[in-house]
Design a protein around this motif. Structure first.
Motif: not given
Length: 301
Positions: A38-67
């Motif tokens: 999300y772009w914060n115009e006041y702070q002139k900053q782009l914030f990625i929301f909960r990126i660690w949790d998303h990539y942790k879940r991606l790895n967990e999905s892969g482990n579950s699926l043999h991928i």
């Protein structure tokens, strides 16, 4: 956006291709995530929301699926930040990392070791209505002994596509799945909550739902800011109709009120007060405007 990530490199998208023989494409042998920044115009900053949790879940999905994903969450976070910088993103953006079987072989097994990782980002174009009219789908949610719903797998979204298509063809905005036992599960790409007597209720993981990251954020908002009672237990179809408020949650849809289910008005037929308050808090959190949740917001610049 011009640049994408593919197998350890950031490349011009025109230089990346997937063979029509690719096993992941032919059989839906992959897993993915949907992440928003999300772009914060006041702070002139782009914030990625909960990126660690998303990539942790991606790895967990892969482990579950043999991928097995051949990168750690930390590595993928670094690549994602570099990709956003190289594309000079200064607007709200959707990020799609995917890991899929990269071999061009015929047999639909999951034993070969070639797991290909790609990441692309795109300006967010999915703009659902402010409030939704939905139906309970005739299609059941895939169960834990079919395609595990706790893994965000590419193949499972044919189930979602069938339900959404039926809903749209019948004049609704979206669908709600039931389990084979008749319990409320989730939407095709969303978790679901109801409000009843000032209590927030959502189906448990055991009712074939994805453990949504937005769902978890909403539970935290309800408990910590609105001091609501939150419970996770099975819901019957009729409990949807008698709810005071109903809403979907998800990375793409964010917080979206449901005002009609199966031609039955929900509550007053407009966005409810508690849904509105939860949505207000959520929109502030994802843009880095709530100091209590800054650990969830990864700055790009």
């Amino acid at each position: 956006m011009r640049y994408v990530f593919d197998q350890g490199e950031i490349l011009d998208e025109s230089k990346v291709s997937v063979s029509i023989r690719n096993k992941g494409l032919n059989y839906g042998l992959g897993c993915f995530e949907g992440i928003r920044a999300y772009w914060n115009e006041y702070q002139k900053q782009l914030f990625i929301f909960r990126i660690w949790d998303h990539y942790k879940r991606l790895n967990e999905s892969g482990n579950s699926l043999h991928i097995q994903v051949p990168y750690t969450p930390i590595q993928l976070i670094k690549w994602t930040i570099q990709l956003l910088r190289q594309n000079n993103v200064r607007e709200d953006v959707y990020i799609r990392p995917m890991c899929f079987k990269g071999a061009n072989t015929l047999r639909p097994d999951l034993t070969d070791p070639f797991n290909r990782v790609t990441i692309y980002c795109t300006a967010f174009e999915y703009k659902p209505k402010p409030a939704l009219k939905v139906c309970v789908s005739s299609w059941s949610r895939t169960g834990n002994n079919m395609i595990p719903p706790q893994a965000k797998s590419t193949g499972n979204y044919l189930n979602s596509g069938l339900a959404t298509t039926d809903a749209l063809l019948n004049g609704f905005d979206e669908a709600i799945f039931l389990t084979d036992e008749g319990n409320v599960s989730e939407g095709p790409g969303e978790n679901i909550f109801i409000v009843k007597n000032n209590r927030l209720i959502t189906p448990p993981i055991s009712d074939n739902i994805l453990a949504g990251i937005t769902r978890d954020t909403v539970i935290q908002i309800a408990k910590n800011h609105l001091f609501l009672s939150v419970s996770e237990h099975s819901l019957s179809r009729t409990e949807l109709y008698s709810a005071d408020e109903v809403f979907f949650t998800g990375t793409a849809i964010e917080i979206k009120p449901i005002i009609n289910i199966d031609h039955r008005k929900i509550g007053k037929g407009i966005e409810g007060d508690l849904t509105k308050k939860i949505r207000f808090h959520y929109e502030n959190i994802v843009r880095g405007n709530n100091p209590h949740y800054l650990s969830y917001c990864t700055p790009v610049y």
